[in-house]
Write an enzyme that holds these catalytic residues in place. Sequence first.
Site, PDB file in Angstrom:
ATOM      1  N   LYS A  38       0.839  -1.195   0.000  1.00  0.00           N
ATOM      2  CA  LYS A  38       0.000   0.000   0.000  1.00  0.00           C
ATOM      3  C   LYS A  38       0.878   1.250   0.000  1.00  0.00           C
ATOM      4  O   LYS A  38       2.081   1.181   0.239  1.00  0.00           O
ATOM      5  CB  LYS A  38      -0.908  -0.003   1.226  1.00  0.00           C
ATOM      6  CG  LYS A  38      -0.166  -0.010   2.556  1.00  0.00           C
ATOM      7  CD  LYS A  38      -1.117  -0.043   3.729  1.00  0.00           C
ATOM      8  CE  LYS A  38      -0.334  -0.035   5.049  1.00  0.00           C
ATOM      9  NZ  LYS A  38      -1.204   0.075   6.216  1.00  0.00           N
ATOM     10  N   ARG A 132     -10.249   0.565  15.337  1.00  0.00           N
ATOM     11  CA  ARG A 132     -10.158   1.356  14.108  1.00  0.00           C
ATOM     12  C   ARG A 132     -11.140   0.824  13.072  1.00  0.00           C
ATOM     13  O   ARG A 132     -12.025   1.551  12.627  1.00  0.00           O
ATOM     14  CB  ARG A 132      -8.718   1.346  13.571  1.00  0.00           C
ATOM     15  CG  ARG A 132      -8.504   2.207  12.345  1.00  0.00           C
ATOM     16  CD  ARG A 132      -7.031   2.270  11.940  1.00  0.00           C
ATOM     17  NE  ARG A 132      -6.513   0.952  11.545  1.00  0.00           N
ATOM     18  CZ  ARG A 132      -5.274   0.757  11.115  1.00  0.00           C
ATOM     19  NH1 ARG A 132      -4.425   1.785  11.045  1.00  0.00           N
ATOM     20  NH2 ARG A 132      -4.867  -0.450  10.763  1.00  0.00           N
ATOM     21  N   TYR A 265      14.419  31.157   1.630  1.00  0.00           N
ATOM     22  CA  TYR A 265      13.248  31.901   2.076  1.00  0.00           C
ATOM     23  C   TYR A 265      13.389  32.312   3.534  1.00  0.00           C
ATOM     24  O   TYR A 265      13.767  31.504   4.389  1.00  0.00           O
ATOM     25  CB  TYR A 265      11.983  31.053   1.927  1.00  0.00           C
ATOM     26  CG  TYR A 265      11.498  30.899   0.498  1.00  0.00           C
ATOM     27  CD1 TYR A 265      11.086  32.006  -0.237  1.00  0.00           C
ATOM     28  CD2 TYR A 265      11.448  29.647  -0.101  1.00  0.00           C
ATOM     29  CE1 TYR A 265      10.639  31.868  -1.547  1.00  0.00           C
ATOM     30  CE2 TYR A 265      10.998  29.496  -1.409  1.00  0.00           C
ATOM     31  CZ  TYR A 265      10.596  30.613  -2.120  1.00  0.00           C
ATOM     32  OH  TYR A 265      10.153  30.464  -3.417  1.00  0.00           O
ATOM     33  N   MET A 313      10.011  24.071  -2.317  1.00  0.00           N
ATOM     34  CA  MET A 313       9.138  23.095  -2.966  1.00  0.00           C
ATOM     35  C   MET A 313       9.925  22.126  -3.849  1.00  0.00           C
ATOM     36  O   MET A 313       9.687  20.915  -3.824  1.00  0.00           O
ATOM     37  CB  MET A 313       8.075  23.796  -3.808  1.00  0.00           C
ATOM     38  CG  MET A 313       7.137  22.838  -4.523  1.00  0.00           C
ATOM     39  SD  MET A 313       5.853  23.667  -5.479  1.00  0.00           S
ATOM     40  CE  MET A 313       4.773  24.251  -4.166  1.00  0.00           C
TER      41      MET A 313
END
Length: 372
Positions: A38, A132, A265, A313
């Site tokens: 997964k 859960r 930044y 980013m």
Amino acid sequence: MYSKGRAWIELNLKNLKHNIEEFRRLLPWDCDLMPAVKANAYGHGAVPVAKALQEQGIHAFCVASAAEGAELRQAGITGQLLVLGYTHPAEFDDLVDYELIQTVVDGNYAEELQRDGRRFTVHVGIDTGMHRIGERWENIGEIVKIFQMSHLSVTGVFSHLCVSDGQSEKERAYTLEQIRHFEYVVEELHRQGFSDFKCHLQGSYGILNYSQYCFDYARAGIAFYGIYSGKNDSTKTRLDLVPVLSLKARVISVRELYKGEGAGYGLTYRSKENRKIAVLSIGYADGIPRNLSNCGYVLCNGKTAPIVGRICMDQMMVDVTGISQISPGDEAVLIGKSGNLEIRAEDLAQWAGTISNEIVSRLGERLERVAE
């Protein structure tokens, strides 16, 4: 596209095979592996990993969603694909079309599947204490009703251990209680005439710490990829597991930073003396945690290069002062080895204040996966 042009993941399939053999050595002969692929195989790449596992004789896998299962089927993966999570009724077609096994998350969901009118293959989740998903273990009558539903073919039951990574007396007692609850459900189902189903309970730490309680399948997860959730994990049984994944990026620029100048930044980093800075072509959009800004390091030419300034980013900066012969186009290692040094996913997790599961599973899609 040029291979390894910007930032990429290298998969060591020999290490994956080694880890398979280590788990098989620990597990009973009649317990098969059902690896969790997964979340893009914990960031490693679900398709190349599943193909490699299939070549090693593994034919049962866990995914989180019907979409993940469909992707593997489209890539030619055969065998059993168990969807561990919820599938919306609008996606029930995928369960049928791609021959996926759906988890019954509770009794109400079983009824929803039943009302659809088509026949679904399912594994019934049993809530033994994690609270859960799954029907509560005490509700034997409700669990039996699910087995009796005409449109559900129940081929398995499973639960999940929530503190099997812990070593305290309280955590071990709770885990053993969960195991007893699961065994009770299985025995009661057998007593009521249901026997043609498989059982599975343990994830990575359930296997490592409680291998004597294995059932038909073992759902190896993060440890399968040679990674432990935390840097200081201690487990009852430590296998000789080796990391499968390395993460690398290109140096795109090497520049001078003079005494007193800031970088990045917010100018959160300021040099106290003249420094040499390398810009790397990887950032938080690729899955590098932004809170690694001014924290931790990467490896360049076998030496450590501290992270400086805020993670951007698409880029980040590291201090390469004192590292000779470093040029644009060179490799920087964020996870993996360079010379005699190594950074593990557990190291990044510790620096970022999280677990390695999150670090690797968030590695972005634009990172090329290169199997070697």
